[in-house]
Scaffold this active site. Structure first.
Site, PDB file in Angstrom:
ATOM      1  N   GLU A 101      49.262  39.891  47.709  1.00  0.00           N
ATOM      2  CA  GLU A 101      48.710  41.253  47.782  1.00  0.00           C
ATOM      3  C   GLU A 101      48.423  41.726  49.205  1.00  0.00           C
ATOM      4  O   GLU A 101      47.363  42.294  49.477  1.00  0.00           O
ATOM      5  CB  GLU A 101      47.423  41.338  46.949  1.00  0.00           C
ATOM      6  CG  GLU A 101      47.667  41.066  45.475  1.00  0.00           C
ATOM      7  CD  GLU A 101      46.390  41.101  44.661  1.00  0.00           C
ATOM      8  OE1 GLU A 101      46.393  41.781  43.626  1.00  0.00           O
ATOM      9  OE2 GLU A 101      45.406  40.454  45.031  1.00  0.00           O
TER      10      GLU A 101
HETATM   11  C1  NGO Z   1      45.420  38.076  41.443  1.00  0.00           C
HETATM   12  C2  NGO Z   1      44.863  38.339  42.815  1.00  0.00           C
HETATM   13  C3  NGO Z   1      43.455  37.830  42.975  1.00  0.00           C
HETATM   14  C4  NGO Z   1      42.592  38.225  41.787  1.00  0.00           C
HETATM   15  C5  NGO Z   1      43.241  37.721  40.510  1.00  0.00           C
HETATM   16  C6  NGO Z   1      42.439  38.092  39.290  1.00  0.00           C
HETATM   17  C7  NGO Z   1      46.328  36.642  42.893  1.00  0.00           C
HETATM   18  C8  NGO Z   1      47.183  35.553  43.390  1.00  0.00           C
HETATM   19  N1  NGO Z   1      45.775  37.574  43.639  1.00  0.00           N
HETATM   20  O1  NGO Z   1      45.983  36.758  41.622  1.00  0.00           O
HETATM   21  O2  NGO Z   1      42.895  38.347  44.162  1.00  0.00           O
HETATM   22  O3  NGO Z   1      41.322  37.647  41.904  1.00  0.00           O
HETATM   23  O4  NGO Z   1      44.546  38.216  40.377  1.00  0.00           O
HETATM   24  O5  NGO Z   1      43.012  37.677  38.100  1.00  0.00           O
END
Ligand code: NGO
Length: 540
Positions: free
Chosen positions: A346
């Site tokens: 992200e």
């Molecule tokens: C995503 C995000 C995290 C969140 C999570 C919640 C990843 C790898 N990045 O997983 O920041 O906490 O979802 O389910």
């Protein structure tokens, strides 16, 4: 007609077991002394069938009469000190509930024997043999013996997990289990960044992971909402960046001594710690702690919300790499394990070109300190370093193009850890009514979590590229150990089984029965779990 084992007349049962014992040719006079006259006669309990174990063992051959623990049982160990420590761990479990002395002795025969030998056991496999004369665990390594001990625990009645004396008989069904894992990497992740969890809470989770032969604990040590590990050369990271969490609580961080305690506790459970510093996004806590890390030199306020994707380390500044170098250097020195996770998910506030530049500079730093890079699967959009592992956290319906990007990297040599979010993200709600958890990846009931095959999951990824399965637990909505346990149980054992058990054992109908038998164990251990209606829990 309904049959109920417990209605068989006692005399018939005693005669039956004597005959079985005699037939097995293993009846030794005086092997099991009669209980003292004053002791209440222990109620009979049927031994747990050998095939009730989670994760399902590679091979189970029931047969012969059971072994019965008595006041005279000894735990015999031979081999290096590590074997003795596994023996001590076993007696630590068995003594409180059985009330038996269970002396730990060197060598000898009979009783429960833990024994190392050269053989075809692999790094973590073991063999368990149970007969009236004794139970023998054999492995090529102490880790194998430790996993065998977890199987042995599950073959005893659930009350063995209680911490006060239980007056009952303790039998282990006769037969042989030969077992070894399908995958070397069987992980669980705990997000200590969104809410902080203490050393004791992490240790409690480690003990729970060990029950199911999980061998990797990935700690998500930094995120927008908190920095959780003391870095001597950048003290404000933990002192300031660690002093809050989601919702604005006081947060917390591990001193380096705390972290070492976690690492060594994990090692005593044959669990390797994989530390993660998430970069270049998910870095608000660091950016808030040191203004010079920000491109504009202005530190943002600390953040206690849950929306993410807004922060980025400054890819064009040299200080960014000095910072990464210092953090990685200290963390690598504290971590005996092979891996260092650099996040990479992200990074919505980092341009693609910057992301690639950043990963090209940071991966060699990790390698320079002797660690293997793990990154979330977005790393496959850059240039994964040789030997790096990518952790897939997509969904069943993630676009074919994104899956193909990961599969292509796998074909080019990048190993994969599978954490599909709509399968093994333990923070997803089970149903719409689950009191905590998130729903972005969907509702994930127990069956959905278990019912997939890691070997065939990602189209185009060679089977050999799959290094294992990891079940992440993100903590935006989790504050206590009870919260952790409610989300992890009963899904964690399913992820552990996908990592350990041969594909041929995969079968929901059989699994749900084995899983149901774990319920009374969790009750005895004080683990509060979700009583999924999909699982035939015993009544009571
Ligand atoms: C995503 C995000 C995290 C969140 C999570 C919640 C990843 C790898 N990045 O997983 O920041 O906490 O979802 O389910």
């Amino acid at each position: 007609m309904r049959r109920n084992r417990r209605t068989t007349p006692r005399t018939a049962r005693v005669l039956g077991s004597l005959l079985l014992v005699a037939a097995a040719g293993a009846f030794t006079v005086g092997a099991a002394p009669a209980p003292p006259k004053t002791a209440p006669a222990p109620p009979r309990t049927a031994a747990v069938p050998l095939d009730r174990v989670v994760p399902a063992p590679a091979s189970v051959t029931p047969g012969g009469a059971p072994y019965r623990l008595t006041r005279a049982t000894a735990v015999r160990v031979d081999g290096p000190a590590a074997v003795r420590r596994v023996g001590a761990y076993l007696t630590g479990i068995l003594r409180p509930s059985t009330g038996y002395p269970l002396p730990l002795t060197d060598g000898g025969s009979g009783g429960i024997r833990l024994h190392l030998e050269k053989g075809d056991y692999g790094a973590e496999g073991y063999r368990l043999r149970s007969a009236p004369s004794g139970v023998t665990l054999t492995a090529g390594t102490p880790a194998g013996l430790f996993h065998g001990v977890q199987t042995l625990r599950q073959l005893l009645p659930a009350a063995v997990e209680k911490r006060t004396v239980q007056h009952q008989s303790w039998e282990i069904a006769g037969g042989t289990i030969e077992d070894r894992p399908r995958y070397a990497y069987r992980g669980a992740m705990l997000d200590v960044a969104r809410h902080f969890f203490t050393v004791a809470q992490v240790e409690r989770y480690i003990d729970q992971l060990a029950l199911y032969k999980v061998n990797e604990l990935h700690l998500h040590l930094s995120d927008d909402q908190g920095w959780r590990i003391a870095i001597t050369s950048w003290p404000r990271l933990a002192d300031y960046g660690g002093a809050t969490e989601v919702g604005g609580g006081e947060g917390g961080s591990y001193t380096q001594a705390d972290y070492r305690r976690i690492v060594s506790y994990a090692a005593s459970r044959y669990v390797e710690v994989v530390p993660e510093i998430d970069m270049p996004g998910h870095t608000n806590a660091a950016l808030a702690s040191y203004a010079r890390l920000d491109c504009d030199g202005v530190a943002p306020p600390r953040y206690t919300g849950t929306e993410v994707g807004f922060s980025s380390l400054c890819v064009s500044k040299d200080v960014t790499y000095a910072f990464v170098n210092d953090v990685v250097k200290e963390l690598a020195a504290l971590t005996p394990g092979r891996y260092l996770h650099i996040g990479g998910d992200e990074a919505h506030s980092t341009s693609h070109a910057d992301y690639v530049t950043f990963m090209d500079r940071v991966q060699p730093i990790v390698a320079g300190y002797g660690k293997t890079v793990i990154g979330w699967h977005q790393l496959t959009g850059a240039h994964p370093a040789e030997g790096a592992l990518a952790q897939y956290w997509g969904l069943d319906d993630t676009s074919a193009a994104e899956k193909e990007q990961v599969a292509r990297a796998a074909r080019a040599g990048t190993g994969l850890i599978l954490s599909p979010a709509d399968r093994v993200y333990l923070d997803m709600k089970y149903t719409k009514d689950t009191r905590i958890g998130l729903t972005w990846a969907g509702l994930v009931e127990v069956r959905r979590s278990y019912d997939w095959d890691p070997g065939a999951y990602l189209p185009g990824a060679p089977a050999a590229a799959i290094k294992g399965v990891e079940a992440p637990l993100w903590s935006e909505t989790l504050k206590t150990s009870a919260d952790i346990e409610y989300m992890a149980f009963p899904r964690l054992p399913g992820a552990a089984e996908l990592g350990w058990s041969p594909a041929a054992t995969h079968d929901w109908n059989g699994y749900k029965v084995r899983l149901a038998a774990q319920g009374p164990r969790w009750d005895a251990l004080g683990i509060g779990y979700y009583r999924s209606p999909q699982v035939p829990w015993p009544h009571g």
